[in-house]
Design an enzyme around this catalytic site. Sequence first.
Site, PDB file in Angstrom:
ATOM      1  N   ASP A 136       7.835  -0.855  -4.737  1.00  0.00           N
ATOM      2  CA  ASP A 136       6.620  -1.440  -4.195  1.00  0.00           C
ATOM      3  C   ASP A 136       5.893  -2.246  -5.273  1.00  0.00           C
ATOM      4  O   ASP A 136       6.150  -2.093  -6.476  1.00  0.00           O
ATOM      5  CB  ASP A 136       5.676  -0.347  -3.690  1.00  0.00           C
ATOM      6  CG  ASP A 136       5.964   0.060  -2.253  1.00  0.00           C
ATOM      7  OD1 ASP A 136       6.790  -0.601  -1.603  1.00  0.00           O
ATOM      8  OD2 ASP A 136       5.358   1.042  -1.793  1.00  0.00           O
ATOM      9  N   LYS A 179       4.594  -5.926  -1.248  1.00  0.00           N
ATOM     10  CA  LYS A 179       3.827  -6.592  -0.198  1.00  0.00           C
ATOM     11  C   LYS A 179       2.522  -7.107  -0.784  1.00  0.00           C
ATOM     12  O   LYS A 179       1.914  -6.473  -1.646  1.00  0.00           O
ATOM     13  CB  LYS A 179       3.514  -5.628   0.953  1.00  0.00           C
ATOM     14  CG  LYS A 179       4.731  -5.022   1.639  1.00  0.00           C
ATOM     15  CD  LYS A 179       4.287  -4.077   2.745  1.00  0.00           C
ATOM     16  CE  LYS A 179       5.474  -3.476   3.486  1.00  0.00           C
ATOM     17  NZ  LYS A 179       6.227  -2.529   2.649  1.00  0.00           N
ATOM     18  N   MET A 188      -7.164  -1.034   0.994  1.00  0.00           N
ATOM     19  CA  MET A 188      -6.854  -2.311   1.649  1.00  0.00           C
ATOM     20  C   MET A 188      -8.078  -2.849   2.382  1.00  0.00           C
ATOM     21  O   MET A 188      -7.999  -3.338   3.506  1.00  0.00           O
ATOM     22  CB  MET A 188      -5.676  -2.152   2.615  1.00  0.00           C
ATOM     23  CG  MET A 188      -4.391  -1.718   1.931  1.00  0.00           C
ATOM     24  SD  MET A 188      -3.072  -1.255   3.079  1.00  0.00           S
ATOM     25  CE  MET A 188      -3.550   0.441   3.475  1.00  0.00           C
TER      26      MET A 188
END
Length: 261
Positions: free
Chosen positions: A42, A64, A171
């Site tokens: 990741d 991502k 996030m």
Amino acid sequence: MIGRVDAPTGSVALVGGGPGDTELITVRGLELLRSADVVVADRLGPRALLGELGAHVEVIDAGKLPGYHPVPQKEINRLIVDRALAGKRVVRLKGGDPFVFGRGQEEIEACRAADVPVEVVSGVTSAVAVPAAAGIPLTARGVARGFTVLTGHDDLDTAPGGADHTVVLLMGVGGLAVSAAALTTPERPASTPVAIIENGFGSDQRVTFGTLGTIAALAAETGVRSPAVVVIGDVVNLAPRARTCFDTSAHETDRTVLETR
């Protein structure tokens, strides 16, 4: 099986790498990483450790960015299963903990469906560790008895408690204005303290202090960017630098303090 796996053939380990600091991965996680044939990594894990791996190790970047997922989750599932079925020891290196907004359960289910031995190694979640790096405890006697961890994409108007119940947003930078408005209630007023910690544990860690009423404008003014953890609640006042920002009896201020490590 999700416990310890010592398979002679292919296997998968979902390793929680912690919030990015190479010293915060667990002993078991580091052991598995150093013995891996394949690492699917990741973006927010301890990527500096990848440079220590042997030349024979296949490293697959599955990182991502907000709104940009170049390797979809189904493809990640396929990669880890296919490599394990080919006899490889696969480490899925994740940021934080595999079971805290890490889609670990989806990857376990893919392994189970293919009869691939799978192990889960818990990691230090950024939801707890990054506030701590800024001197903010999520609970404190007489200040907050509990906390809730949400993403900026959740229905935030259902978040429990008032300013004495800490809310942590992961996030949450992109939709901060909407989130702050949704979290503002009679029990959690606009004067509730907020901290945003960017790049937790990094050399460029920065903390922005404000309130639910001011934080969106302050974040825009100072150029706050992800990765960042947002903490809402009275515990923010316990951060050493917050005391220069807030009147702790009233929480009313339009000022902000930036703290860089």
